[in-house]
Motif scaffolding. Structure first.
Motif, PDB file in Angstrom:
ATOM      1  N   PHE A   2       0.857  -1.183   0.000  1.00  0.00           N
ATOM      2  CA  PHE A   2       0.000   0.000   0.000  1.00  0.00           C
ATOM      3  C   PHE A   2       0.892   1.232   0.000  1.00  0.00           C
ATOM      4  N   GLU A   3       0.754   2.085  -1.019  1.00  0.00           N
ATOM      5  CA  GLU A   3       1.554   3.309  -1.092  1.00  0.00           C
ATOM      6  C   GLU A   3       0.658   4.518  -0.906  1.00  0.00           C
ATOM      7  N   ILE A   4       1.092   5.417  -0.065  1.00  0.00           N
ATOM      8  CA  ILE A   4       0.331   6.616   0.239  1.00  0.00           C
ATOM      9  C   ILE A   4       0.852   7.768  -0.598  1.00  0.00           C
ATOM     10  N   THR A   5      -0.070   8.508  -1.207  1.00  0.00           N
ATOM     11  CA  THR A   5       0.273   9.716  -1.942  1.00  0.00           C
ATOM     12  C   THR A   5      -0.426  10.895  -1.265  1.00  0.00           C
ATOM     13  N   LYS A   6      -0.142  12.087  -1.748  1.00  0.00           N
ATOM     14  CA  LYS A   6      -0.782  13.269  -1.157  1.00  0.00           C
ATOM     15  C   LYS A   6      -2.290  13.262  -1.375  1.00  0.00           C
ATOM     16  N   ASP A   7      -2.762  12.469  -2.334  1.00  0.00           N
ATOM     17  CA  ASP A   7      -4.192  12.394  -2.643  1.00  0.00           C
ATOM     18  C   ASP A   7      -4.912  11.260  -1.910  1.00  0.00           C
ATOM     19  N   THR A   8      -4.181  10.455  -1.151  1.00  0.00           N
ATOM     20  CA  THR A   8      -4.795   9.346  -0.430  1.00  0.00           C
ATOM     21  C   THR A   8      -5.640   9.878   0.731  1.00  0.00           C
TER      22      THR A   8
END
Length: 68
Positions: A2-8
């Motif tokens: 699971f990768e978190i981005t600024k849009d998550t």
């Protein structure tokens, strides 16, 4: 992984990586169960709490990577 981005969205992070909750609490994001958590993304939350988004994202993703 699971990768978190600024849009998550915060609630998606907590659902997929609940062990990250203390990291949010440490920077003053205490409303993890409130309505904002279901619609607010990481960038919005960081902006609201005066936290730089990129270092926080790096920290979250490094933590998740260590979890395996």
């Amino acid at each position: 992984m699971f990768e978190i981005t600024k849009d998550t969205v915060i609630s998606d992070i907590l659902m997929n990586a609940p062990d990250t909750a203390p990291m949010f609490l440490e920077i003053g994001m205490h409303c993890l169960g409130c309505a904002f958590a279901t619609g607010e993304n990481v960038e919005e939350a960081c902006n609201a709490h005066g936290v730089e988004v990129e270092p926080f994202l790096n920290r979250l993703n490094a933590f998740i990577a260590q979890q395996g």
